[in-house]
Design a protein around this motif. Structure first.
Motif, PDB file in Angstrom:
ATOM      1  N   LYS A 120       0.835  -1.209   0.000  1.00 16.04           N
ATOM      2  CA  LYS A 120       0.000   0.000   0.000  1.00 16.04           C
ATOM      3  C   LYS A 120       0.868   1.256   0.000  1.00 16.04           C
ATOM      4  O   LYS A 120       0.562   2.246  -0.679  1.00 16.04           O
ATOM      5  CB  LYS A 120      -0.924   0.008   1.229  1.00 16.04           C
ATOM      6  N   TRP A 121       1.935   1.214   0.779  1.00 15.78           N
ATOM      7  CA  TRP A 121       2.876   2.331   0.836  1.00 15.78           C
ATOM      8  C   TRP A 121       3.512   2.570  -0.531  1.00 15.78           C
ATOM      9  O   TRP A 121       3.600   3.710  -1.003  1.00 15.78           O
ATOM     10  CB  TRP A 121       3.930   2.043   1.897  1.00 15.78           C
ATOM     11  N   ILE A 122       3.922   1.489  -1.211  1.00 14.20           N
ATOM     12  CA  ILE A 122       4.521   1.597  -2.544  1.00 14.20           C
ATOM     13  C   ILE A 122       3.502   2.155  -3.537  1.00 14.20           C
ATOM     14  O   ILE A 122       3.826   3.011  -4.367  1.00 14.20           O
ATOM     15  CB  ILE A 122       5.063   0.229  -3.007  1.00 14.20           C
ATOM     16  N   ALA A 128       1.170   4.326 -10.468  1.00 14.88           N
ATOM     17  CA  ALA A 128       1.186   3.582 -11.732  1.00 14.88           C
ATOM     18  C   ALA A 128       1.452   2.094 -11.511  1.00 14.88           C
ATOM     19  O   ALA A 128       0.991   1.253 -12.294  1.00 14.88           O
ATOM     20  CB  ALA A 128       2.239   4.163 -12.671  1.00 14.88           C
ATOM     21  N   VAL A 129       2.178   1.751 -10.454  1.00 13.95           N
ATOM     22  CA  VAL A 129       2.465   0.338 -10.173  1.00 13.95           C
ATOM     23  C   VAL A 129       1.170  -0.403  -9.863  1.00 13.95           C
ATOM     24  O   VAL A 129       0.958  -1.529 -10.326  1.00 13.95           O
ATOM     25  CB  VAL A 129       3.474   0.209  -9.011  1.00 13.95           C
ATOM     26  N   ALA A 153      12.898  -2.567  -5.836  1.00 18.76           N
ATOM     27  CA  ALA A 153      14.039  -2.443  -4.924  1.00 18.76           C
ATOM     28  C   ALA A 153      13.611  -2.270  -3.477  1.00 18.76           C
ATOM     29  O   ALA A 153      14.357  -2.620  -2.560  1.00 18.76           O
ATOM     30  CB  ALA A 153      14.928  -1.279  -5.358  1.00 18.76           C
ATOM     31  N   ILE A 154      12.393  -1.729  -3.258  1.00 23.05           N
ATOM     32  CA  ILE A 154      11.963  -1.440  -1.889  1.00 23.05           C
ATOM     33  C   ILE A 154      10.803  -2.330  -1.436  1.00 23.05           C
ATOM     34  O   ILE A 154      10.213  -2.077  -0.384  1.00 23.05           O
ATOM     35  CB  ILE A 154      11.571   0.043  -1.731  1.00 23.05           C
ATOM     36  N   ASP A 180       9.529  13.477  -5.007  1.00 15.74           N
ATOM     37  CA  ASP A 180       8.655  13.303  -3.836  1.00 15.74           C
ATOM     38  C   ASP A 180       8.815  11.908  -3.232  1.00 15.74           C
ATOM     39  O   ASP A 180       8.870  11.756  -1.999  1.00 15.74           O
ATOM     40  CB  ASP A 180       7.189  13.525  -4.225  1.00 15.74           C
ATOM     41  N   ALA A 181       8.895  10.896  -4.101  1.00 19.61           N
ATOM     42  CA  ALA A 181       9.022   9.517  -3.617  1.00 19.61           C
ATOM     43  C   ALA A 181      10.343   9.307  -2.883  1.00 19.61           C
ATOM     44  O   ALA A 181      10.381   8.698  -1.804  1.00 19.61           O
ATOM     45  CB  ALA A 181       8.900   8.538  -4.787  1.00 19.61           C
TER      46      ALA A 181
END
Length: 241
Positions: A120-122, A128-129, A153-154, A180-181
């Motif tokens: 959810k955080w990603i 877009a993901v 990666a995260i 921002d990310a």
């Protein structure tokens, strides 16, 4: 205990007959975003690949979280909490976005086992993901592929995120989203080492900076100080801003 999460001391790298790195000294402070800048061919990508063990240092020492990782194979370096996003992003074009993410989530056997809160955080960082979750990754735009590469990666917690030219070829709106990310990632406690050619991108994000030329670090210090010194920018990077 040192505040540096990653250090390179006198690192040399040879690729075949070519001597690419000539004694690189680099410090990446814990919890900060360090920019690695320099002209094309200065040795920036070779430095990242040497840190990851993809190319072996022929001399010198690389330390991560107080441990010598100079001679470790790449999988062992990654397993210590280091993620690397190469310039070509390394996306599996024939797989869906979901399948690309699942490959990176080593603890999960299927997508339902990926940490829901982390996902959810990603999705908040890179909408877009989520939007293209079941689409072939090869059909994504360049900016969307870059978002997927960073998301992979995260997808598991990392101590250090190493990224090679994340803004290359991206539209200004996508670059702002990426800035921002990365700011949110840094705020979450992730240490970031980032190679970048876009100086405006670098000065908006960087805490510290190292500038490379001819296989060596020729300047290191505060990103703010470099951003405010046009003469130094001109001499180090050939920039006229």
């Amino acid at each position: 205990m040192s505040n540096d999460l990653l250090t390179l001391e006198g690192v040399h790298t040879h690729i075949g007959a070519y001597h690419i790195l000539h004694g690189v000294d680099l410090r990446v402070p814990r919890g900060q975003l360090t920019m690695l800048l320099g002209r094309n061919g200065a040795g920036k990508t070779t430095t990242l690949r040497t840190i990851m063990g993809l190319w072996k240092a022929s001399r010198g020492r690389i330390t991560f979280a107080g441990q010598d990782i100079t001679a470790l194979p790449t999988p062992q370096i990654a397993s210590r909490g280091v993620a690397y996003v190469p310039e070509n992003m390394g996306i599996f074009a024939d797989l869906t976005v979901r399948e690309n993410m699942l490959l990176a989530a080593r603890a999960a056997k299927n997508a339902s086992q990926i940490d829901e809160q982390r996902l959810k955080w990603i999705f908040q960082l890179f909408p877009a993901v989520e939007k293209f979750w079941n689409h072939p990754a090869g059909k994504l735009s360049g900016g969307q592929k870059q978002m997927l590469a960073v998301s992979r990666a995260i997808v598991e917690p990392r101590e250090l995120l190493i990224i090679d030219e994340p803004s290359k070829g991206l539209a200004p709106a996508i670059i702002n989203n990426m800035i921002d990310a990365f700011a949110q990632l840094k705020a979450s406690g992730v240490t970031i080492l980032l190679v970048e050619q876009n100086f405006n991108f670098a000065k908006r994000l960087g805490d510290t900076v190292a500038v490379m030329d001819n296989g060596q670090v020729v300047h290191s210090g505060s990103m703010k100080a470099l951003a405010e010194d046009e003469g130094l920018q001109q001499s180090l990077l050939g920039l006229a801003l």
